[in-house]
Scaffold this active site. Structure first.
Site, PDB file in Angstrom:
ATOM      1  N   HIS A  60      36.607 -23.590 -11.644  1.00 57.33           N
ATOM      2  CA  HIS A  60      35.255 -23.340 -12.146  1.00 57.33           C
ATOM      3  C   HIS A  60      35.227 -21.916 -12.686  1.00 57.33           C
ATOM      4  O   HIS A  60      35.282 -20.964 -11.916  1.00 57.33           O
ATOM      5  CB  HIS A  60      34.263 -23.502 -10.988  1.00 57.33           C
ATOM      6  CG  HIS A  60      32.834 -23.622 -11.413  1.00 57.33           C
ATOM      7  ND1 HIS A  60      32.212 -22.697 -12.201  1.00 57.33           N
ATOM      8  CD2 HIS A  60      31.907 -24.590 -11.160  1.00 57.33           C
ATOM      9  CE1 HIS A  60      30.957 -23.057 -12.397  1.00 57.33           C
ATOM     10  NE2 HIS A  60      30.753 -24.202 -11.777  1.00 57.33           N
ATOM     11  N   HIS A  89      28.486 -17.196  -3.407  1.00 53.75           N
ATOM     12  CA  HIS A  89      28.882 -15.888  -3.911  1.00 53.75           C
ATOM     13  C   HIS A  89      27.851 -14.816  -3.573  1.00 53.75           C
ATOM     14  O   HIS A  89      26.696 -15.115  -3.256  1.00 53.75           O
ATOM     15  CB  HIS A  89      29.118 -15.937  -5.426  1.00 53.75           C
ATOM     16  CG  HIS A  89      27.966 -16.491  -6.221  1.00 53.75           C
ATOM     17  ND1 HIS A  89      27.601 -17.814  -6.194  1.00 53.75           N
ATOM     18  CD2 HIS A  89      27.114 -15.900  -7.087  1.00 53.75           C
ATOM     19  CE1 HIS A  89      26.572 -18.030  -7.001  1.00 53.75           C
ATOM     20  NE2 HIS A  89      26.250 -16.875  -7.545  1.00 53.75           N
ATOM     21  N   GLU A  95      20.375 -11.727  -9.567  1.00 51.68           N
ATOM     22  CA  GLU A  95      20.297 -12.939 -10.379  1.00 51.68           C
ATOM     23  C   GLU A  95      18.896 -13.544 -10.270  1.00 51.68           C
ATOM     24  O   GLU A  95      18.457 -13.938  -9.192  1.00 51.68           O
ATOM     25  CB  GLU A  95      21.326 -13.975  -9.920  1.00 51.68           C
ATOM     26  CG  GLU A  95      22.769 -13.533 -10.097  1.00 51.68           C
ATOM     27  CD  GLU A  95      23.753 -14.627  -9.727  1.00 51.68           C
ATOM     28  OE1 GLU A  95      23.360 -15.816  -9.744  1.00 51.68           O
ATOM     29  OE2 GLU A  95      24.901 -14.298  -9.411  1.00 51.68           O
ATOM     30  N   HIS A 103      17.941 -13.834  -6.399  1.00 52.31           N
ATOM     31  CA  HIS A 103      18.957 -13.459  -5.424  1.00 52.31           C
ATOM     32  C   HIS A 103      19.378 -12.047  -5.794  1.00 52.31           C
ATOM     33  O   HIS A 103      20.059 -11.838  -6.803  1.00 52.31           O
ATOM     34  CB  HIS A 103      20.135 -14.438  -5.480  1.00 52.31           C
ATOM     35  CG  HIS A 103      19.691 -15.867  -5.368  1.00 52.31           C
ATOM     36  ND1 HIS A 103      20.085 -16.847  -6.243  1.00 52.31           N
ATOM     37  CD2 HIS A 103      18.853 -16.465  -4.476  1.00 52.31           C
ATOM     38  CE1 HIS A 103      19.528 -17.993  -5.904  1.00 52.31           C
ATOM     39  NE2 HIS A 103      18.778 -17.786  -4.829  1.00 52.31           N
ATOM     40  N   HIS A 133      24.241 -16.524  -1.978  1.00 52.04           N
ATOM     41  CA  HIS A 133      23.610 -17.742  -2.460  1.00 52.04           C
ATOM     42  C   HIS A 133      24.656 -18.694  -3.033  1.00 52.04           C
ATOM     43  O   HIS A 133      25.843 -18.371  -3.092  1.00 52.04           O
ATOM     44  CB  HIS A 133      22.533 -17.438  -3.500  1.00 52.04           C
ATOM     45  CG  HIS A 133      23.027 -16.684  -4.704  1.00 52.04           C
ATOM     46  ND1 HIS A 133      23.390 -15.358  -4.655  1.00 52.04           N
ATOM     47  CD2 HIS A 133      23.238 -17.071  -5.990  1.00 52.04           C
ATOM     48  CE1 HIS A 133      23.779 -14.966  -5.856  1.00 52.04           C
ATOM     49  NE2 HIS A 133      23.714 -15.986  -6.680  1.00 52.04           N
TER      50      HIS A 133
END
Length: 463
Positions: free
Chosen positions: A297, A335, A341, A366, A372
């Site tokens: 990813h 992460h 964010e 976040h 999160h």
């Protein structure tokens, strides 16, 4: 097709490009040839210049536009402060609240009694407009068109508008923009404009960049195109009025305060212009998404749409896209980032959240180093899903805005809006369970010092 099928048809014509030198004239011959400041401009117009940078900025960052108008902007009465309470909910100078806790808000309510200017509410931010540092995060929920005899501008920063509901018909000094859901719009610092609502109440997200300007990310190994392509940005063509018989009010946002002035002519009287400092819009449906076609990813930077010249702001979008990675957890990993964010949802359901709490018109935050990732049910399903090429995000469009600054939150964001979800953390992550299993033959190191080493009298370790 790589474009959005809008419910509201387009009504204006546009120039195209991003950050490029452009020119437009509503009457042929209104632009002087070669010269910027002729002694007598064509048609008896006045020459005016607006700049968005210091004069000695490098050529690529030197944003300015020459205007040819019926009356200059200087022909107006002195500015007077507006009543404080009319804009108190948007004051960036209020005391902000700081917390490392993950936050989420349900869709924000629309106030049908407020116009564009007065519906703008501060969610949070960092920095200071007076020193041109940082960025402000806002929510707008307007139900009324602005008075057509009012023009508004901000001296504090460039404004990025992400519309979630309704339609914005924006008349700027340089021409018209029709903004619909799935389109974004940027109004640079100092550009005057008026907003009408042809399709009723509107709701969305806005970000005022006090520091630098919005720009496109460099593409690196991608080469010359991909993500947001410059040709897909739309710029208004020159359009003007000749009204010198009515009074118009100019409302300015200046160092986090509102001021107003009166003038006896329309501010929308620019007959022609040329330069690189102008408003623009973009259809997010034209974004060329990049993704993995093998395994793992990639970082979400592959979805970056806009960034800022001084690296205090990044925006990424998550449109419908194909996933084909093999043996890979496809939702985002858990992460903690050095970037705060802030996520919003324009429509549909974000594929990294299936708990039902992240809805169109709401938001989540976040903050710096806030842990999160996908909610527990999303992670469970993704862990056992049969992996094959799949289309995700159909009917959905989410975005994330990131900044390395510690964001403070307004009292309205924490309590006053009534939309903060108090159970966000519990609903999203406290359902996660440990699943680890070790074979009986696995060797483990003891955490007891006596089982690991013995100490001699001199303090040296002995096996």
């Amino acid at each position: 097709m790589p474009m959005t099928k809008f419910k509201t048809p387009e009504k204006y014509a546009y120039l195209t490009g991003f950050g490029q030198y452009q020119e437009s004239e509503a009457i042929k011959g209104a632009l002087p040839i070669a010269q910027n400041t002729p002694q007598r401009p064509p048609y008896g117009l006045y020459t005016e210049r607006i700049t968005g940078c210091p004069f000695i900025s490098p050529r690529n960052d030197n944003h300015q536009t020459w205007l040819y108008r019926i009356m200059p902007s200087a022909h107006q009465r002195p500015f007077e402060p507006e009543p404080e309470e009319q804009f108190a909910h948007s004051r960036f100078g209020q005391k902000l609240n700081y917390t490392p806790t993950q936050l989420r808000w349900s869709p924000f309510d629309i106030d049908e009694s407020l116009d564009w200017i007065h519906s703008m509410r501060l969610l949070g931010g960092a920095g200071d407009p007076a020193t041109r540092s940082g960025v402000g995060f806002f929510i707008f929920t307007a139900g009324q068109s602005m008075d057509p005899k009012i023009a508004y501008f901000s001296a504090d920063g460039d404004l990025l508008i992400i519309l979630q509901q309704g339609v914005l018909d924006i008349r700027t000094e340089l021409g018209h923009l029709l903004v619909r859901p799935k389109e974004i719009c940027v109004i640079p610092r100092g550009i005057r404009y008026n907003v009408t609502l042809p399709d009723g109440p509107v709701r969305g997200y806005a970000f005022e960049l006090f520091q630098g300007n919005f720009t496109l990310p460099d593409l690196g190994p991608l080469g010359s195109f991909g993500l947001a392509n410059a040709r897909d940005f739309q710029i208004p063509e020159a359009a003007f009025d000749e009204d010198t018989t009515h009074e118009y009010r100019i409302v300015a946002k200046f160092n986090d305060r509102l001021f107003s002035s009166v003038q006896d002519h329309t501010p929308f009287d620019i007959v022609a212009w040329h330069g690189s400092y102008y408003p623009y819009k973009y259809d997010l449906g034209r974004f060329m998404t990049i993704g993995s076609v093998s395994y793992d990813h990639p970082d979400p930077s592959i979805f970056t749409f806009l960034t800022s010249s001084e690296q205090v702001f990044e925006m990424a979008i998550f449109p419908p896209r194909w996933l084909a990675m093999e043996n890979t957890m496809r939702p985002p990993w858990y992460h903690r980032n050095t970037m705060a964010e802030y996520m919003g949802l324009i429509e549909g359901e974000y594929d990294g959240r299936t708990d039902g709490g992240f809805r169109a018109g709401g938001a989540s935050l976040h903050t710096v180093m806030g842990a999160h990732g996908p909610d527990s049910e999303t992670h469970r399903k993704a862990s056992v899903a049969e992996l094959h090429p799949q289309k995700v995000g159909e009917g959905s469009l989410a975005f994330v805005v990131e900044t390395p600054m510690l964001l403070g939150l307004s009292d309205w964001a924490m309590k006053g809006c009534g939309k903060r979800q108090e159970n966000y953390n519990a609903q999203t992550w406290l359902g996660l369970k440990p699943h680890y299993e070790f074979p009986a033959s696995a060797k483990r190191k003891s955490t007891l010092l006596k089982d690991v080493v013995d100490m001699d009298v001199n303090g040296y370790h002995q096996s």
